[in-house]
Design an enzyme around this catalytic site. Sequence first.
Site: not given
Length: 555
Positions: A51, A163
């Site tokens: 990342e 989420k």
Amino acid sequence: MQMTGAQVLIQALLDQGVDMIFGYPGGAVLNIYDALYERRAEMRHIVTSHEQGAAHAADGYARSTGKTGVVLATSGPGATNLVTGIATAYHDSVPLIAITGNVPTDLIGRDSFQEVDIAGITNPITKHNYIVKDVNELADIVREAFVIANSGRKGPVLIDIPKDVTAAKTEYSKQPLYVPRKNPVPSEDDFSLALQAIARSQRPLIYAGGGVVFSDASKLLAAFSKKISAPVCVSMMGISSVPYNDMLYLGMIGMHGTSTANIAARDCDLLIAIGSRFSDRVAGNRSKFAANAEILHIDIDPSEISKNVNACLSLIGDAQNILKVLTEQCEQKTNSDWVHKLLYHKAHNTLPNACDEHDLSPREIITKLQTVAGEDALIVTDVGQHQMLTAQYYPFTSPRSFISSCGLGTMGYGMGAAIGTKVGNPHRPVALITGDGSFHMNLNELAVAVSNDIPIVILIMNNGVLGMVHQWQRLFYKERYAYTEINRATDFVKLAEAFGAVGMRLDKRSEIESTLTTAFQCGKPCVIDCSIAVKERVYPIIPPGGTEQDMIFSD
């Protein structure tokens, strides 16, 4: 139309002109990745090896193109792996949108699997950040994030999305393209005071920083400097704002700047700072920096005025707009004695040559790189001696062609940034100049360059030590080389070939141009292991807290 939060996010990004995202998948962003897959014909996504590499790629993409970089990561360690990249962009005022997933809203604060307060962690290193708890607010938040990232002094914004919000449904209406907020405009009185200072000055000096590059004000800077006959020096962020062969260009100022630039700052009677922040690497001794001069500070960020060095006068606003007004309204000046004095000094006090004419010199490699790659090349660096030598010796001719972590000084920045730079500029040559220490930190991104057919040329200045720290140990720590002589056994040629790239070794001066030519013509990611002597140093250097009188020119 009805969309999930994930679909809203992708559509909102498309509405803001995004066609490129860097990132890495994970559980908390599965819905986002599914929506991204649906729109893969409209938006390219590059999965990096780590990342942090994705954040640096988005950063390099933004710096080199002038667009906003976008990076996507999952929750927990995925999000925390972005932190160094976000901080790098924050220090150098790079517009970046970092999007992270998080656990569902009912699990936040319960020490859930891969849960972390990324908004709290990144609060000091972002212009703003969001935790999206209502899907109905998501589209507006995305657009506002782009406005904030690109208004005033640019910088990163983080959007953290649980989420369940990416799964929830809402009505979506097309979002207009973001428009940055209006920049402040100096008052007529402020302009008048600045013009009076310029008129009475006999020894003006312009000190240009990254603000000139990012406001696309390079041509105006050249016109302004010529009209008032003011030589120009630059911070490292300001490199490429002035062509290296401009008659009035004195080079970089500060710790590793030219003696002419530093002497000019000492002797000038007016220092015009444009889009620069007087960091400790420029003004090592703040109380003595430009002590004989009035200081006119031009900056988009009012908090920078007199933060490090007291400014007598200031103009708050966009460098491009302010330079246009000043150039139009100021009188033509000559300052011939001042200009001739500095140009004479520059001609007779050039930067050092190789420490040994028989050794392979990084200076020679760097200067010949442009001969092979051409003036259109984009140069990316990591951090260390190679970075400073590039800043000193590479003949930059156009803005946004020097891509480097200047404020945070992030080792391992280069591979990701080079990938992002090449993706954003597919028809321009891109070279990464790095050191063996920096390259070891993010060499895994070489796999990304290979798998995505991104042809960058990587020059590793390999001396077996952590060069800059090693040099400081020689100068300031009585040659106690504590843990900087790492001498790893990595064979960079075999490593490159293992990744599927081209590997080459350069150890003779006579082969510099032929090796570089082969590397750029091969059409694949190419790693060149350049065997550099440990005794190569970066000079001149002003010791921390010193002035131009303390400048060291050799061992």
